[in-house]
Design an enzyme around this catalytic site. Structure first.
Site, PDB file in Angstrom:
ATOM      1  N   CYS A 250      12.338  -0.342  -0.476  1.00 19.89           N
ATOM      2  CA  CYS A 250      11.130   0.441  -0.213  1.00 19.89           C
ATOM      3  C   CYS A 250      10.416   0.642  -1.545  1.00 19.89           C
ATOM      4  O   CYS A 250      11.063   0.792  -2.582  1.00 19.89           O
ATOM      5  CB  CYS A 250      11.501   1.790   0.403  1.00 19.89           C
ATOM      6  SG  CYS A 250      10.102   2.911   0.645  1.00 19.89           S
TER       7      CYS A 250
ATOM      8  N   ASP B  71       4.603   3.370   4.260  1.00 19.39           N
ATOM      9  CA  ASP B  71       4.732   4.815   4.450  1.00 19.39           C
ATOM     10  C   ASP B  71       3.811   5.309   5.557  1.00 19.39           C
ATOM     11  O   ASP B  71       3.966   6.428   6.046  1.00 19.39           O
ATOM     12  CB  ASP B  71       4.393   5.555   3.155  1.00 19.39           C
ATOM     13  CG  ASP B  71       5.558   5.594   2.180  1.00 19.39           C
ATOM     14  OD1 ASP B  71       6.686   5.256   2.586  1.00 19.39           O
ATOM     15  OD2 ASP B  71       5.336   5.954   1.012  1.00 19.39           O
TER      16      ASP B  71
ATOM     17  N   ASP C 119      17.155  11.527   3.434  1.00 17.54           N
ATOM     18  CA  ASP C 119      16.159  11.051   2.475  1.00 17.54           C
ATOM     19  C   ASP C 119      16.155  11.924   1.215  1.00 17.54           C
ATOM     20  O   ASP C 119      17.141  12.607   0.905  1.00 17.54           O
ATOM     21  CB  ASP C 119      14.777  11.004   3.152  1.00 17.54           C
ATOM     22  CG  ASP C 119      13.879   9.920   2.580  1.00 17.54           C
ATOM     23  OD1 ASP C 119      13.285  10.131   1.508  1.00 17.54           O
ATOM     24  OD2 ASP C 119      13.774   8.850   3.210  1.00 17.54           O
TER      25      ASP C 119
ATOM     26  N   LYS D 236      18.645   3.428   1.551  1.00 15.38           N
ATOM     27  CA  LYS D 236      17.208   3.171   1.390  1.00 15.38           C
ATOM     28  C   LYS D 236      16.902   3.236  -0.102  1.00 15.38           C
ATOM     29  O   LYS D 236      17.011   4.293  -0.719  1.00 15.38           O
ATOM     30  CB  LYS D 236      16.382   4.207   2.154  1.00 15.38           C
ATOM     31  CG  LYS D 236      14.872   3.988   2.042  1.00 15.38           C
ATOM     32  CD  LYS D 236      14.114   5.038   2.838  1.00 15.38           C
ATOM     33  CE  LYS D 236      12.609   4.850   2.711  1.00 15.38           C
ATOM     34  NZ  LYS D 236      11.852   5.901   3.447  1.00 15.38           N
ATOM     35  N   TRP D 237      16.530   2.087  -0.674  1.00 19.29           N
ATOM     36  CA  TRP D 237      16.316   1.950  -2.121  1.00 19.29           C
ATOM     37  C   TRP D 237      14.817   2.011  -2.382  1.00 19.29           C
ATOM     38  O   TRP D 237      14.098   1.067  -2.115  1.00 19.29           O
ATOM     39  CB  TRP D 237      16.895   0.620  -2.583  1.00 19.29           C
ATOM     40  CG  TRP D 237      16.865   0.346  -4.055  1.00 19.29           C
ATOM     41  CD1 TRP D 237      15.763   0.217  -4.851  1.00 19.29           C
ATOM     42  CD2 TRP D 237      17.999   0.132  -4.904  1.00 19.29           C
ATOM     43  NE1 TRP D 237      16.126  -0.048  -6.141  1.00 19.29           N
ATOM     44  CE2 TRP D 237      17.496  -0.111  -6.205  1.00 19.29           C
ATOM     45  CE3 TRP D 237      19.377   0.114  -4.686  1.00 19.29           C
ATOM     46  CZ2 TRP D 237      18.345  -0.388  -7.283  1.00 19.29           C
ATOM     47  CZ3 TRP D 237      20.204  -0.136  -5.766  1.00 19.29           C
ATOM     48  CH2 TRP D 237      19.694  -0.383  -7.043  1.00 19.29           C
ATOM     49  N   ASP D 238      14.371   3.137  -2.926  1.00 20.54           N
ATOM     50  CA  ASP D 238      12.935   3.368  -3.081  1.00 20.54           C
ATOM     51  C   ASP D 238      12.480   3.110  -4.514  1.00 20.54           C
ATOM     52  O   ASP D 238      13.289   3.105  -5.450  1.00 20.54           O
ATOM     53  CB  ASP D 238      12.608   4.811  -2.678  1.00 20.54           C
ATOM     54  CG  ASP D 238      11.219   4.948  -2.079  1.00 20.54           C
ATOM     55  OD1 ASP D 238      10.385   4.042  -2.272  1.00 20.54           O
ATOM     56  OD2 ASP D 238      10.969   5.970  -1.410  1.00 20.54           O
ATOM     57  N   MET D 239      11.184   2.904  -4.684  1.00 16.93           N
ATOM     58  CA  MET D 239      10.566   2.744  -6.011  1.00 16.93           C
ATOM     59  C   MET D 239       9.115   3.203  -5.876  1.00 16.93           C
ATOM     60  O   MET D 239       8.296   2.515  -5.298  1.00 16.93           O
ATOM     61  CB  MET D 239      10.643   1.276  -6.459  1.00 16.93           C
ATOM     62  CG  MET D 239      10.209   1.051  -7.896  1.00 16.93           C
ATOM     63  SD  MET D 239       8.452   0.773  -8.092  1.00 16.93           S
ATOM     64  CE  MET D 239       8.400  -0.984  -8.223  1.00 16.93           C
TER      65      MET D 239
ATOM     66  N   ARG E 183       3.514  10.012 -10.083  1.00 13.30           N
ATOM     67  CA  ARG E 183       4.330  10.813  -9.151  1.00 13.30           C
ATOM     68  C   ARG E 183       5.338  11.677  -9.926  1.00 13.30           C
ATOM     69  O   ARG E 183       6.474  11.830  -9.534  1.00 13.30           O
ATOM     70  CB  ARG E 183       5.042   9.912  -8.145  1.00 13.30           C
ATOM     71  CG  ARG E 183       5.422  10.607  -6.830  1.00 13.30           C
ATOM     72  CD  ARG E 183       5.968   9.621  -5.813  1.00 13.30           C
ATOM     73  NE  ARG E 183       6.406  10.301  -4.596  1.00 13.30           N
ATOM     74  CZ  ARG E 183       7.661  10.647  -4.326  1.00 13.30           C
ATOM     75  NH1 ARG E 183       8.614  10.387  -5.200  1.00 13.30           N
ATOM     76  NH2 ARG E 183       7.967  11.227  -3.195  1.00 13.30           N
TER      77      ARG E 183
END
EC number: 3.2.1.22
Length: 730
Positions: A526, A548, A366, A476-479, A443
């Site tokens: 994600c 989450d 991660d 894992k493609w996060d935003m 963030r």
């Protein structure tokens, strides 16, 4: 033929297996909505529209005071010429006016279902699965056409709708509102179901009676959002899982949306859905077109369970795409809650070693492997390996994992940039921003301007370089933040309000290119968990990190609510450590396992810190899941007890041939003087005899469904029970 057309009366009847949808051109080219509901063999107009003089409803025909667009049930209503309800579209002319008048021009009908240019949509493998009707509406004064597209999946009782605008005139037009669907119902005896929430609390089921006025859910965050999902359903009073009428709408789109219900003074109900008109406009120059996203509409008279089954079947087979559509998904372990940013190659290898021993198939590295990423304040956008943590690079680490017999996966957040990054220092104008305004951080990061081709090209190259550098089989493609300061340095003033939609189009373009370049990588989307769990993303990435929040008790509601629309195979669900990092709750490892096994199963903890006894339980969970995985991921899902209604939850899965079934029951808190309860399973074959795999007991399918099994009285909080049945061979 599934779409019947009476050319003399210009009447269109879309006829599915169990549903009919009827509309007709009336008067001077107005397209009226006549019926949507249970299937009728032949529509002959029994529910005629009654025209009457409503004193203050304007009349387009000066000689007929009974005809008014304000009371006419319409297919794609306009603004400004007599209908005071919310329109489906609105267009500004060069003279500043916003009055338009679309009338029927012609229709086309053909087998199959078209793709939408630049947008995700459901599809067909064979043209005989669906039939498509295009009704072309025209405003002759402007030279504007709107093509209303209806695709009918006959065997699935699904109708999809979208609209394409074509400027065939000589002047610039500006779309201010361009929704994908509008349906007028002739009464208001409905309850509204929506899915609301927040980060760590996604997909709560909300149900309320509709009342006069507007009831709306929407997102203006640049994403479909955890706050409201792009879904709504109208249901009759008393509708439950197993019976009652449901009219459901789901938008195949990942950006700003609106979904609303409007009840007028005469108790008519209008449902509309599409791109959120707030801060949206689109300049349509002569010769240009604009395509709206697709809405998937489902009707059933068999309750919410059947509605979900229709969506699950369609989305798992005709939204998610090959090659992973039909593949079982791997059991994974993610290091995030085990290490956060604090790791090195040796620590990762230790966790991977333990993962291999218990039977895990995929290790996912991660956040924290790139740039100088020791916390959330830097390095997003700098997709180069941090050699301090991984001195021999990703390829070495990936090969260490693969030598253990596991696959290797990687986390990205490609849509973001940190101010403390080489990318931002070199291209400060590449983020969404408004000149002269300070940045609004979320963030500690900014959003890249994906409306710009050069930014998209950079993201594609940066990710491609990494994905080509090591044997990576999962991403894992996060935003992790929503849009603020929405503006683009590359767009002229008259197109600034196109930025948010152009961003989504850019995102889709990037993902389409990346997934084509790397067809054997499984992508999971994600957005701080389920913040962008929508049908648009599932078209490109066949699974989503559901939340989450990994607490098993919270996940009962989150996964139950998500299942209203999305199949379990699309839901990432992991076992995490206790006390849980999100809510501090301590739940049994067994319960955490059965909740997570109801989706795409995995772990999110440090295996090196588990006791030998816990590792034995984990190994047993993985062995069980591998045995039942095809059933969970490709079987039919049935909800039994609703956690939003009380202290318990239950559901079961049944294989397509109904030879096998598993069921899970959960009780949140132990109760004094607890009642004796039974659980009645669903979806079994009533003529089969099933054997309890654990006890050997035999029960008829009809007995399990109609009589049920008595639940034991166990004095324990956070209780879980699990059953596995197979057809008994005499």
């Amino acid at each position: 033929m599934t779409i019947y057309i009476d050319d003399e009366q210009l009447l269109f009847h879309l006829q599915g297996k169990n549903t009919s949808y009827v509309m007709q051109v009336i008067r001077d080219g107005y397209l009226a909505h006549l019926y949507w509901g249970k299937n009728v063999r032949s529509y002959r107009g029994s529910n005629k529209i009654i025209f009457m003089n409503r004193e203050f409803s304007p009349n387009p025909d000066a000689l007929d005071r009974t005809f008014s667009l304000d009371t006419l049930p319409q297919e794609y209503p306009a603004y400004g010429n007599g209908d005071f309800r919310n329109p489906a579209y609105q267009i500004q002319l060069e003279n500043g006016s916003t009055v338009t008048d679309l009338r029927y021009k012609e229709y086309k009908i053909y087998k199959g279902k078209p793709n939408l240019k630049g947008l995700p949509s459901t599809y067909v493998d064979d043209e005989n699965e669906a039939e498509t009707l295009e009704i072309i509406m025209e405003d002759k004064l402007l030279g504007l056409t709107a093509t209303l597209t209806y695709s009918l999946y006959e065997e699935r009782d699904v109708i999809t709708r979208s609209v394409r605008f074509d400027n065939k005139g000589l002047q610039n037009l500006k779309l201010l509102r361009a929704l994908s669907t509008s349906v007028d119902f002739r009464d208001d005896e409905y309850e509204l179901i929506t899915l609301s929430g927040a980060h760590n609390n996604e997909k709560n089921i909300e149900r309320r009676k509709i009342v006069p006025g507007i009831q709306m859910v929407d997102s203006c965050r640049g994403a479909s959002s955890p706050q409201q999902a792009p879904f709504l359903a109208l249901v009759r009073k008393g509708t439950d899982e197993d019976q009652g009428e449901v009219y459901a709408f789901n938008l195949v789109y990942s950006g700003n949306f609106t979904a609303q219900v409007q009840v007028d003074p005469y108790h008519n109900t209008r449902v509309s859905m599409g791109i959120n008109p707030l801060d949206f406009s689109w300049l349509l120059e002569p010769g240009e077109t604009f395509q709206t996203p697709e809405v998937v509409m489902v009707y059933t008279a068999k309750g919410l369970g059947d509605m979900s089954s229709i969506y699950h079947e369609l989305y798992s087979k005709r939204l998610c795409r090959l090659p992973f559509r039909d593949r079982v998904r791997p059991i994974l372990i993610n290091n995030w809650e085990a290490t956060y940013f604090d790791f090195n190659a040796e620590k990762i290898e230790q966790i991977a070693n333990e993962a291999k021993k218990v039977g895990i198939e995929l290790f996912v590295l991660d956040d924290g492997w790139f740039g100088k990423r020791n916390n959330s304040k830097s390095s997003l956008g700098d997709w180069v390996v941090d050699r301090r943590k991984l001195p021999k690079g990703l390829e070495d680490l990936a090969n260490r994992v693969r030598n253990l017999g596991m696959e290797f996966g990687l986390w990205f957040e490609p849509e973001m940039v940190s101010i403390d990054s080489d990318l931002y220092r070199n291209h400060p104008d590449w983020c969404l921003h408004v000149p002269g305004r300070p940045h609004t951080l979320g963030r500690n990061q900014l959003v890249l301007d994906l409306s710009r081709q050069e930014v998209c090209d950079y993201v594609i190259k940066a990710l491609s370089d990494i994905l080509s550098s090591a044997p990576i089989t999962y991403v894992k493609w996060d935003m992790n933040r929503h849009m603020t300061d929405v503006g683009s340095a590359a767009l002229p003033p008259e197109r600034q309000r196109e930025t948010a939609h152009r961003y989504i189009l850019g995102l889709y373009k990037i993902i389409e290119e990346i997934t084509k370049r790397f067809p054997n990588i499984l992508f999971e989307s994600c957005s701080s968990g389920g913040g962008r769990f929508d049908a648009g993303m599932l078209y490109y990435m066949p699974q989503t990190w559901t939340s989450d929040n990994t607490d098993a008790i919270c996940r009962l509601k989150i996964q139950y609510g998500t299942s209203l629309v999305y199949p379990p195979i699309t839901m990432g669900a992991h076992v995490s450590s206790v006390p849980n990092h999100q809510v501090g709750r301590i739940t049994p490892l067994e319960t955490r396992g059965y909740v997570a096994m109801s989706g795409n199963f995995g772990y999110e903890l440090d295996l090196t810190k588990l006791t030998d006894e816990e590792k034995t339980v984990v190994k047993q969970q993985i062995t069980l899941y591998k045995e039942i995985r095809p059933l969970i991921q490709f079987g039919r899902f049935y909800r039994i007890f609703n956690p939003f209604d009380g202290n318990e939850a239950a559901w079961n899965f049944v294989s397509e041939d109904r030879f096998e079934a598993v069921a899970s029951y959960f009780k949140v808190l132990s109760e004094p003087a607890a009642p004796i309860r039974t659980i009645k399973f669903k979806g079994l074959n009533p003529d089969y005899v099933y054997q309890n795999v654990e006890t050997g007991e035999l029960f008829g399918g009809d007995e399990l469904m109609n009589v049920g099994i008595t639940l034991p009285i166990i004095k324990q909080d956070f209780l879980s029970l699990f059953w596995r049945f197979k057809k008994h061979i005499m």
